[in-house]
Design a protein around this motif. Sequence first.
Motif, PDB file in Angstrom:
ATOM      1  N   ALA A 341      66.063  44.548  37.517  1.00  0.00           N
ATOM      2  CA  ALA A 341      66.366  45.521  38.583  1.00  0.00           C
ATOM      3  C   ALA A 341      66.477  44.837  39.941  1.00  0.00           C
ATOM      4  N   SER A 342      65.519  43.947  40.244  1.00  0.00           N
ATOM      5  CA  SER A 342      65.536  43.280  41.548  1.00  0.00           C
ATOM      6  C   SER A 342      66.737  42.344  41.672  1.00  0.00           C
ATOM      7  N   THR A 343      67.111  41.692  40.570  1.00  0.00           N
ATOM      8  CA  THR A 343      68.269  40.795  40.597  1.00  0.00           C
ATOM      9  C   THR A 343      69.562  41.598  40.792  1.00  0.00           C
ATOM     10  N   ALA A 344      69.656  42.747  40.108  1.00  0.00           N
ATOM     11  CA  ALA A 344      70.849  43.588  40.241  1.00  0.00           C
ATOM     12  C   ALA A 344      71.000  44.133  41.657  1.00  0.00           C
ATOM     13  N   ASN A 345      69.872  44.333  42.348  1.00  0.00           N
ATOM     14  CA  ASN A 345      69.908  44.863  43.715  1.00  0.00           C
ATOM     15  C   ASN A 345      69.892  43.774  44.786  1.00  0.00           C
ATOM     16  N   SER A 346      69.930  42.514  44.377  1.00  0.00           N
ATOM     17  CA  SER A 346      69.906  41.427  45.352  1.00  0.00           C
ATOM     18  C   SER A 346      71.211  41.386  46.147  1.00  0.00           C
ATOM     19  N   SER A 347      71.165  40.731  47.293  1.00  0.00           N
ATOM     20  CA  SER A 347      72.354  40.663  48.144  1.00  0.00           C
ATOM     21  C   SER A 347      73.494  39.913  47.450  1.00  0.00           C
ATOM     22  N   GLU A 348      73.144  38.895  46.682  1.00  0.00           N
ATOM     23  CA  GLU A 348      74.179  38.103  46.005  1.00  0.00           C
ATOM     24  C   GLU A 348      74.952  38.953  44.992  1.00  0.00           C
ATOM     25  N   VAL A 349      74.221  39.712  44.158  1.00  0.00           N
ATOM     26  CA  VAL A 349      74.870  40.546  43.148  1.00  0.00           C
ATOM     27  C   VAL A 349      75.578  41.728  43.808  1.00  0.00           C
ATOM     28  N   THR A 350      74.985  42.255  44.891  1.00  0.00           N
ATOM     29  CA  THR A 350      75.614  43.365  45.615  1.00  0.00           C
ATOM     30  C   THR A 350      76.976  42.951  46.166  1.00  0.00           C
ATOM     31  N   GLU A 351      77.067  41.729  46.695  1.00  0.00           N
ATOM     32  CA  GLU A 351      78.350  41.235  47.198  1.00  0.00           C
ATOM     33  C   GLU A 351      79.385  41.144  46.068  1.00  0.00           C
ATOM     34  N   LEU A 353      79.413  43.040  43.425  1.00  0.00           N
ATOM     35  CA  LEU A 353      79.778  44.422  43.110  1.00  0.00           C
ATOM     36  C   LEU A 353      80.802  44.956  44.107  1.00  0.00           C
ATOM     37  N   LEU A 354      80.574  44.697  45.416  1.00  0.00           N
ATOM     38  CA  LEU A 354      81.497  45.150  46.448  1.00  0.00           C
ATOM     39  C   LEU A 354      82.856  44.462  46.339  1.00  0.00           C
ATOM     40  N   ALA A 355      82.855  43.262  45.756  1.00  0.00           N
ATOM     41  CA  ALA A 355      84.111  42.519  45.593  1.00  0.00           C
ATOM     42  C   ALA A 355      84.910  43.014  44.395  1.00  0.00           C
ATOM     43  N   GLY A 356      84.361  44.004  43.654  1.00  0.00           N
ATOM     44  CA  GLY A 356      85.121  44.599  42.558  1.00  0.00           C
ATOM     45  C   GLY A 356      84.699  44.146  41.181  1.00  0.00           C
ATOM     46  N   HIS A 357      83.632  43.334  41.075  1.00  0.00           N
ATOM     47  CA  HIS A 357      83.169  42.879  39.762  1.00  0.00           C
ATOM     48  C   HIS A 357      82.336  43.952  39.078  1.00  0.00           C
ATOM     49  N   SER A 358      82.337  43.901  37.741  1.00  0.00           N
ATOM     50  CA  SER A 358      81.533  44.840  36.957  1.00  0.00           C
ATOM     51  C   SER A 358      80.128  44.263  36.779  1.00  0.00           C
ATOM     52  N   ILE A 359      79.127  45.031  37.200  1.00  0.00           N
ATOM     53  CA  ILE A 359      77.732  44.576  37.133  1.00  0.00           C
ATOM     54  C   ILE A 359      76.952  45.471  36.174  1.00  0.00           C
ATOM     55  N   ARG A 360      76.240  44.860  35.215  1.00  0.00           N
ATOM     56  CA  ARG A 360      75.345  45.588  34.329  1.00  0.00           C
ATOM     57  C   ARG A 360      74.036  44.819  34.216  1.00  0.00           C
ATOM     58  N   TYR A 361      72.978  45.541  33.902  1.00  0.00           N
ATOM     59  CA  TYR A 361      71.690  44.869  33.721  1.00  0.00           C
ATOM     60  C   TYR A 361      70.841  45.627  32.717  1.00  0.00           C
ATOM     61  N   GLY A 362      69.845  44.933  32.138  1.00  0.00           N
ATOM     62  CA  GLY A 362      69.002  45.588  31.151  1.00  0.00           C
ATOM     63  C   GLY A 362      67.905  44.663  30.649  1.00  0.00           C
ATOM     64  N   VAL A 363      67.205  45.114  29.603  1.00  0.00           N
ATOM     65  CA  VAL A 363      66.085  44.384  28.991  1.00  0.00           C
ATOM     66  C   VAL A 363      66.222  44.492  27.488  1.00  0.00           C
ATOM     67  N   GLU A 364      65.927  43.422  26.764  1.00  0.00           N
ATOM     68  CA  GLU A 364      65.935  43.486  25.308  1.00  0.00           C
ATOM     69  C   GLU A 364      64.806  42.634  24.742  1.00  0.00           C
ATOM     70  N   PRO A 365      64.195  43.086  23.622  1.00  0.00           N
ATOM     71  CA  PRO A 365      63.102  42.312  23.007  1.00  0.00           C
ATOM     72  C   PRO A 365      63.635  41.147  22.191  1.00  0.00           C
ATOM     73  N   VAL A 366      62.896  40.061  22.111  1.00  0.00           N
ATOM     74  CA  VAL A 366      63.245  38.900  21.297  1.00  0.00           C
ATOM     75  C   VAL A 366      62.022  38.443  20.525  1.00  0.00           C
ATOM     76  N   GLU A 367      62.246  37.954  19.316  1.00  0.00           N
ATOM     77  CA  GLU A 367      61.163  37.426  18.489  1.00  0.00           C
ATOM     78  C   GLU A 367      61.037  35.923  18.745  1.00  0.00           C
ATOM     79  N   VAL A 368      59.822  35.484  19.018  1.00  0.00           N
ATOM     80  CA  VAL A 368      59.579  34.069  19.294  1.00  0.00           C
ATOM     81  C   VAL A 368      58.657  33.505  18.219  1.00  0.00           C
TER      82      VAL A 368
END
Length: 368
Positions: A341-351, A353-368
């Motif tokens: 969430a914080s990375t998706a809302n960062s200034s770098e990712v926001t720029e 998004l404003l430039a027209g790129h598609s932004i998605r984010y999420g969480v997934e479990p992994v087995e280690v």
Amino acid sequence: MNKNLNPLNWTKKQQIIGGAVAIVLVGGITSGVVANANHKAEVRKIEQLKKDKVEKAKVRAEKAKQLEKSNEADSKKLLDIAEKTPTDKNIKLAEDSILKVKNAEVKKAFDNQIVGIKNRVKLENEAKTAVSNYQKDAMNNDKYKTAQQAISKLTSSYSKGLKDGLNKQLATSKKQADDATKAQQAKSVSDSKAKTADTNKQESGSTEATNDNGNNANVATDTQNTANNDVASSSNSYGGGSQNNYSQGNSNSGSYNQGNSGQGNSNSNSNTNTGGNGSNSNSNANTGGNGSSSNNNGSNNGGNTEQPSHTTKYVGWVSVDGVRTYSQTFNTIAEAQNYSASTANSSEVTELLLAGHSIRYGVEPVEV
């Protein structure tokens, strides 16, 4: 007619006096005429001044009216800007413009609009904070309800875009939390089944080992008894004082002694089996005379080593145009959600998004 009244009959002196009087009379008349003319001019001047004053007052009033309209228009324009973009700067500009409005009713209406904008901004900030708090702790159902209630208070048409966005973020985080909960539950069930199967396997192996040990002990006992009988029979045939030895199994020994004072049999049998996950030992002793037999079955020790169970961790990720550009693995889902969430809302990712790129984010479990 009196001849004295006729100027032609006047003496020279009378004519002089009469002329003087005439002059005086004419001068007085002339002065009166001039004074009357001056008075009329003064009156006209005063009337003109009054007209000018009234005209100037009308002009000033018209200018004031136009200025009031201009101030009201400016205030309305700045209020519209503050409604659409309610930054501190825009709100301050609108407030300053309202101070120039003189119409009491209009001024009151504008003041109420400013109050409404400030209240709306407060509710929007509370909703943003509530959603952010839930994203950082998406397993907390109380925070989810708090975020829902905060979003429901955004009733202004100007808040519609923000409200839709916050609802979408909330739904995404809720789904991720539900998926993670289901994954944890499934893993718990799987681990429980695996543990039960392993326990059953260990118990089955232990039972088989016990049965094998018992079978080995029975075989050794039967074999030893046969050997004892053979030794005893052989010794009786050859006479007293002879000694015979007999070997059977992995490690097996037997002996028989006979003396002059009487006859007796002594047989000792030992069987040792080592291998696999345990060890088995068997011993049998047969002492002559009445042929008593003793059998001891040894121990079986061993165990299976359980393989370590898998550990579930969580990857927080942010993708740009379908490519996962940012990702990091965490021990808890809350940490992973906070990162994405914080990375998706960062200034770098926001720029991006404003430039027209598609932004998605999420969480997934992994087995280690």
